[in-house]
Design a protein around this motif. Sequence first.
Motif, PDB file in Angstrom:
ATOM      1  N   GLY A   6       0.811  -1.202   0.000  1.00 23.62           N
ATOM      2  CA  GLY A   6       0.000   0.000   0.000  1.00 23.62           C
ATOM      3  C   GLY A   6       0.851   1.261   0.000  1.00 23.62           C
ATOM      4  O   GLY A   6       0.611   2.203  -0.767  1.00 23.62           O
ATOM      5  N   THR A   7       1.855   1.261   0.852  1.00 19.30           N
ATOM      6  CA  THR A   7       2.653   2.484   0.970  1.00 19.30           C
ATOM      7  C   THR A   7       3.371   2.781  -0.349  1.00 19.30           C
ATOM      8  O   THR A   7       3.523   3.936  -0.744  1.00 19.30           O
ATOM      9  CB  THR A   7       3.629   2.410   2.166  1.00 19.30           C
ATOM     10  OG1 THR A   7       3.980   3.727   2.558  1.00 19.30           O
ATOM     11  CG2 THR A   7       4.878   1.604   1.881  1.00 19.30           C
TER      12      THR A   7
ATOM     13  N   PHE B  85      -4.464   7.245   7.071  1.00 22.42           N
ATOM     14  CA  PHE B  85      -3.317   6.341   7.061  1.00 22.42           C
ATOM     15  C   PHE B  85      -3.020   5.952   5.621  1.00 22.42           C
ATOM     16  O   PHE B  85      -3.877   5.400   4.934  1.00 22.42           O
ATOM     17  CB  PHE B  85      -3.580   5.074   7.889  1.00 22.42           C
ATOM     18  CG  PHE B  85      -2.343   4.234   8.040  1.00 22.42           C
ATOM     19  CD1 PHE B  85      -1.411   4.537   9.017  1.00 22.42           C
ATOM     20  CD2 PHE B  85      -2.096   3.172   7.194  1.00 22.42           C
ATOM     21  CE1 PHE B  85      -0.243   3.793   9.142  1.00 22.42           C
ATOM     22  CE2 PHE B  85      -0.927   2.418   7.307  1.00 22.42           C
ATOM     23  CZ  PHE B  85      -0.009   2.726   8.290  1.00 22.42           C
TER      24      PHE B  85
ATOM     25  N   GLU C 194      -8.811   8.980   1.776  1.00 25.70           N
ATOM     26  CA  GLU C 194      -9.546   7.740   2.058  1.00 25.70           C
ATOM     27  C   GLU C 194     -11.000   8.177   2.250  1.00 25.70           C
ATOM     28  O   GLU C 194     -11.317   8.814   3.264  1.00 25.70           O
ATOM     29  CB  GLU C 194      -9.110   7.151   3.392  1.00 25.70           C
ATOM     30  CG  GLU C 194      -7.827   6.379   3.470  1.00 25.70           C
ATOM     31  CD  GLU C 194      -7.531   6.029   4.944  1.00 25.70           C
ATOM     32  OE1 GLU C 194      -6.953   6.868   5.685  1.00 25.70           O
ATOM     33  OE2 GLU C 194      -7.894   4.929   5.361  1.00 25.70           O
TER      34      GLU C 194
ATOM     35  N   ASP D  19      -7.474   6.578  -1.861  1.00 24.93           N
ATOM     36  CA  ASP D  19      -6.786   5.462  -1.214  1.00 24.93           C
ATOM     37  C   ASP D  19      -7.831   4.394  -0.896  1.00 24.93           C
ATOM     38  O   ASP D  19      -8.606   4.522   0.045  1.00 24.93           O
ATOM     39  CB  ASP D  19      -6.070   5.938   0.051  1.00 24.93           C
ATOM     40  CG  ASP D  19      -5.298   4.805   0.728  1.00 24.93           C
ATOM     41  OD1 ASP D  19      -5.608   3.634   0.458  1.00 24.93           O
ATOM     42  OD2 ASP D  19      -4.394   5.105   1.538  1.00 24.93           O
TER      43      ASP D  19
ATOM     44  N   GLN E 147      -7.645  -0.233   1.866  1.00 17.67           N
ATOM     45  CA  GLN E 147      -8.414  -1.025   2.835  1.00 17.67           C
ATOM     46  C   GLN E 147      -9.860  -1.229   2.362  1.00 17.67           C
ATOM     47  O   GLN E 147     -10.467  -2.267   2.598  1.00 17.67           O
ATOM     48  CB  GLN E 147      -8.394  -0.328   4.199  1.00 17.67           C
ATOM     49  CG  GLN E 147      -8.885  -1.203   5.297  1.00 17.67           C
ATOM     50  CD  GLN E 147      -8.402  -0.803   6.684  1.00 17.67           C
ATOM     51  OE1 GLN E 147      -9.092  -1.008   7.651  1.00 17.67           O
ATOM     52  NE2 GLN E 147      -7.225  -0.241   6.832  1.00 17.67           N
TER      53      GLN E 147
ATOM     54  N   LYS F 260      -3.654  -4.517  -0.056  1.00 13.70           N
ATOM     55  CA  LYS F 260      -4.238  -5.538   0.834  1.00 13.70           C
ATOM     56  C   LYS F 260      -4.815  -6.781   0.132  1.00 13.70           C
ATOM     57  O   LYS F 260      -4.069  -7.733  -0.052  1.00 13.70           O
ATOM     58  CB  LYS F 260      -5.253  -4.874   1.750  1.00 13.70           C
ATOM     59  CG  LYS F 260      -4.551  -3.947   2.767  1.00 13.70           C
ATOM     60  CD  LYS F 260      -5.452  -3.596   3.884  1.00 13.70           C
ATOM     61  CE  LYS F 260      -4.816  -2.676   4.901  1.00 13.70           C
ATOM     62  NZ  LYS F 260      -3.922  -3.362   5.833  1.00 13.70           N
TER      63      LYS F 260
END
Length: 390
Positions: free
Chosen positions: A102-103, A132, A184, A217, A220, A246
Amino acid sequence: MSMLDRESAVFIHTYKRLPLEIDRGEGVYLFSKDGTRYLDMFAGIAVNALGYAHPRVVQAIEEQTRRYIHLSNYYLQDSQIALAELLTKHSGYPKIFYANSGTEATEGAAKIARRWGSSRGKSDLISFSNAFHGRTMGALSLMDRPKYRDGFGPYLDHCFTIEFDNPSSLRKAVTPSTAAVLLEFIQGEGGIRSVSEGFVKTLKELRDHFGFLLIADEIQSGLGRTGTFFGFQHYDIQPDLVLMAKPIGGGLPLGAILATSGAASVLEPGMHGTTFGGNPVACAAGVAVINEILEKGLIQHAADIGMYLLESLRALQTAFPKRVREVRGFGLMAGMELLGDGEPVVAALRERRILINCTDKTVLRFVPPLIIQREHVDVTTRALREALAD
Ligand code: PLP
């Protein structure tokens, strides 16, 4: 010597490990070495969309592993292409770049935004409180929580983190120098909080006026978890770049950036890349995951069972008004905010053989495999009722 003692002796201490020694997983269950069965309502932090040891994923990994595990991105690789075709077809985005996590997807998107902005005199990146996006320096530059950032600066210039879901803060922050806004739509680590329709309307107006890239984002919230392919699809807006990770590698490390043609066109060969990104085994697993999700109607299932989960959690809120502040979420991305520390409740559920986690100190987070059934929700809410009553 326990595994925990062995780990503590040799690891740089970055993780708080659970006091469990897992032997194997099957479907929605994890089994510890002493044979205890745990219902996993956490799915490896929203990774294991199909649960554990899914035969289709295992078969895809086995087959690809026998052919080749790694070639390098000098070569054309059919599992990479097959997954890209699936993701682009079902997302509506024409272009993809693979990362490992993800990063790294965040980093890549920030680079695309900067490069896109460089010919337009735009360099500012705007992000939101409590978000995040990862642990690398670029991602940390786009976050505000001291827990993740303190002591690691200085960070990237021209990065501004403003209040989440506040239209007037957004109006003040966006300027002709804004290259991108990173959001997000449904915050995960930040406590399952989502933006309002009004905020999205303002975001749209500002994008039309100033012209910047909108980066969603979906690391998740993506791939069906919230009851739509992407979380942002609960709103009337179309981002330019979408970050995924993920669940897309079936448990193997894989990240991706989906892009419009315009955003994608700023990169040319050699400008960005990675040794492992788009690993063929991870991509083969990803093809199996996505085909299974689509063929079994798991996105609609996540919407339906998620509704049942949210209703069940809301019934507990009504029953325990002094313990529960709020229940919120979309599909199988649900949060129960308590009026106190969540960790004792997580531990009480673990004693009852159910695994969840607590994020943002007081929010119980439920991100189970998309294959859970009503009976699993019932078992969870019964145990939670007991834990809250204690
Ligand atoms: N973005 C979001 C929304 C996440 O939830 C996470 C991880 O939890 C990340 C980015 C970072 O992903 P990774 O840990 O794979 O780098």
